[in-house]
Design a protein around this motif. Structure first.
Motif, PDB file in Angstrom:
ATOM      1  N   UNK A   1       0.834  -1.205   0.000  1.00  0.00           N
ATOM      2  CA  UNK A   1       0.000   0.000   0.000  1.00  0.00           C
ATOM      3  C   UNK A   1       0.869   1.256   0.000  1.00  0.00           C
ATOM      4  N   UNK A   2       1.924   1.237   0.809  1.00  0.00           N
ATOM      5  CA  UNK A   2       2.819   2.394   0.887  1.00  0.00           C
ATOM      6  C   UNK A   2       3.565   2.600  -0.423  1.00  0.00           C
ATOM      7  N   UNK A   3       4.110   1.514  -0.978  1.00  0.00           N
ATOM      8  CA  UNK A   3       4.856   1.599  -2.233  1.00  0.00           C
ATOM      9  C   UNK A   3       3.963   2.105  -3.363  1.00  0.00           C
ATOM     10  N   UNK A   4       2.756   1.564  -3.451  1.00  0.00           N
ATOM     11  CA  UNK A   4       1.836   1.957  -4.524  1.00  0.00           C
ATOM     12  C   UNK A   4       1.420   3.419  -4.389  1.00  0.00           C
ATOM     13  N   UNK A   5       1.146   3.849  -3.165  1.00  0.00           N
ATOM     14  CA  UNK A   5       0.738   5.238  -2.941  1.00  0.00           C
ATOM     15  C   UNK A   5       1.828   6.207  -3.383  1.00  0.00           C
ATOM     16  N   UNK A   6       3.075   5.891  -3.021  1.00  0.00           N
ATOM     17  CA  UNK A   6       4.195   6.752  -3.417  1.00  0.00           C
ATOM     18  C   UNK A   6       4.365   6.729  -4.937  1.00  0.00           C
ATOM     19  N   UNK A   7       4.251   5.542  -5.529  1.00  0.00           N
ATOM     20  CA  UNK A   7       4.420   5.413  -6.981  1.00  0.00           C
ATOM     21  C   UNK A   7       3.380   6.244  -7.731  1.00  0.00           C
ATOM     22  N   UNK A   8       2.135   6.185  -7.284  1.00  0.00           N
ATOM     23  CA  UNK A   8       1.072   6.960  -7.936  1.00  0.00           C
ATOM     24  C   UNK A   8       1.315   8.458  -7.763  1.00  0.00           C
ATOM     25  N   UNK A   9       1.711   8.866  -6.565  1.00  0.00           N
ATOM     26  CA  UNK A   9       1.982  10.285  -6.306  1.00  0.00           C
ATOM     27  C   UNK A   9       3.091  10.805  -7.215  1.00  0.00           C
ATOM     28  N   UNK A  10       4.195  10.054  -7.283  1.00  0.00           N
ATOM     29  CA  UNK A  10       5.331  10.490  -8.104  1.00  0.00           C
ATOM     30  C   UNK A  10       4.969  10.487  -9.589  1.00  0.00           C
ATOM     31  N   UNK A  11       4.267   9.441 -10.032  1.00  0.00           N
ATOM     32  CA  UNK A  11       3.874   9.350 -11.439  1.00  0.00           C
ATOM     33  C   UNK A  11       2.959  10.502 -11.829  1.00  0.00           C
ATOM     34  N   UNK A  12       1.979  10.790 -10.982  1.00  0.00           N
ATOM     35  CA  UNK A  12       1.047  11.880 -11.258  1.00  0.00           C
ATOM     36  C   UNK A  12       1.777  13.218 -11.357  1.00  0.00           C
ATOM     37  N   UNK A  13       2.701  13.428 -10.457  1.00  0.00           N
ATOM     38  CA  UNK A  13       3.463  14.682 -10.467  1.00  0.00           C
ATOM     39  C   UNK A  13       4.321  14.791 -11.741  1.00  0.00           C
ATOM     40  N   UNK A  14       4.926  13.686 -12.145  1.00  0.00           N
ATOM     41  CA  UNK A  14       5.783  13.718 -13.323  1.00  0.00           C
ATOM     42  C   UNK A  14       4.977  13.908 -14.603  1.00  0.00           C
ATOM     43  N   UNK A  15       3.792  13.302 -14.659  1.00  0.00           N
ATOM     44  CA  UNK A  15       2.932  13.506 -15.830  1.00  0.00           C
ATOM     45  C   UNK A  15       2.441  14.942 -15.885  1.00  0.00           C
ATOM     46  N   UNK A  16       2.100  15.506 -14.743  1.00  0.00           N
ATOM     47  CA  UNK A  16       1.612  16.889 -14.721  1.00  0.00           C
ATOM     48  C   UNK A  16       2.687  17.879 -15.153  1.00  0.00           C
ATOM     49  N   UNK A  17       3.939  17.512 -14.963  1.00  0.00           N
ATOM     50  CA  UNK A  17       5.056  18.351 -15.391  1.00  0.00           C
ATOM     51  C   UNK A  17       5.581  17.969 -16.770  1.00  0.00           C
ATOM     52  N   UNK A  18       4.887  17.031 -17.431  1.00  0.00           N
ATOM     53  CA  UNK A  18       5.239  16.559 -18.772  1.00  0.00           C
ATOM     54  C   UNK A  18       6.613  15.908 -18.833  1.00  0.00           C
ATOM     55  N   UNK A  19       6.998  15.265 -17.735  1.00  0.00           N
ATOM     56  CA  UNK A  19       8.249  14.511 -17.726  1.00  0.00           C
ATOM     57  C   UNK A  19       8.000  13.088 -18.226  1.00  0.00           C
ATOM     58  N   UNK A  20       6.831  12.582 -17.973  1.00  0.00           N
ATOM     59  CA  UNK A  20       6.447  11.249 -18.456  1.00  0.00           C
ATOM     60  C   UNK A  20       5.281  11.395 -19.440  1.00  0.00           C
TER      61      UNK A  20
END
Length: 256
Positions: A237-256
């Protein structure tokens, strides 16, 4: 034949036939349903056969050495990041984006949370500093982070593609580009957490997880197996939550 393995599944010609038939059913249904995943299913099955065969041979060597075990875990992390990167580059990223750069960026949500958590639990003495403990525990976490990253990234890009007019509207109101995209994709990306949450809330009622079964077959008490499984589920749960947070932030910044 290993008596522990024979307890849960009988290894022999009948098992091979059953697996071939089940794989054929999966492919046939996907083709008949025009899901677009028929060929992908075939490739997945073939890769699973090759990779698990190689895994069995490699683990017999590396699992006895801590340094080699950590190196193997690093290889798993790169493979997981590459899998998420291939999913995210499926028509969403600019053609000029370097595949290697995308893999490197995917290491942040896929590998970093697992590396930090594993280092902490090993330092705390919760997980022994041995290959037999580190490799499977890290592997489960990498897999969960990989799935969360792939789903969060894909859902985010789908939202941006289908509702880009709303992003433009937010920009016209004075929102920063990152904020305009983030407000739109957050709810969609958060759905990547649903499988892990449902698995945790229904554990023991809907199904018995592999870690629990493996420990019991290995001779551990059901209490110890339950505690170990609880640790794994909470860590996921902890790993997935962090992964989603980081992924969302990177997509919002157009890094991914």
């Amino acid at each position: 034949m290993d008596h522990l393995g024979d307890t849960i599944i009988r290894i022999g010609p009948a098992l091979v036939i059953v697996m071939v038939v089940l794989a054929g059913v999966a492919v046939a249904v996907n083709v008949a349903a025009s899901s677009g995943h028929g060929r992908e299913t075939v490739i997945a099955v073939i890769r699973a056969v090759v990779q698990l065969s190689a895994l069995a041979a490699i683990l017999a060597v590396v699992i006895r050495n801590l340094g080699l075990s950590i190196l193997f875990a690093a290889v798993m992390a790169v493979a997981a990041a590459a899998t998420s990167a291939s999913r995210l580059t499926g028509g969403h990223l600019r053609k000029s984006t370097s595949p290697l750069r995308t893999v490197a960026l995917c290491l942040l949500p896929v590998a970093l949370p697992t590396a930090v958590i594993m280092a902490a639990v090993v330092a705390a003495g919760v997980v022994p500093a041995s290959g037999i403990a580190i490799i499977p525990t890290a592997g489960i976490m990498f897999s969960s982070a990989m799935t969360a990253t792939s789903l969060a990234g894909k859902h985010s890009h789908d939202e941006l593609a289908h509702r880009y007019g709303e992003v433009e509207a937010a920009l016209s109101l004075g929102f920063l580009p990152r904020d305009a995209r983030l407000a739109l994709i957050k709810p969609a990306a958060a759905t990547a957490l649903i499988p892990g949450i449902d698995q945790t809330r229904s554990v023991g009622l809907v199904g018995i997880p592999g870690a629990f079964v493996g420990m019991v077959l290995g001779g551990a008490s059901t209490t110890a197996a339950a505690i170990m499984q609880l640790f794994v589920l909470i860590a996921l749960l902890a790993v997935s939550a962090i992964a989603v947070l980081v992924t969302t932030e990177m997509v919002s910044r157009e890094l991914l």
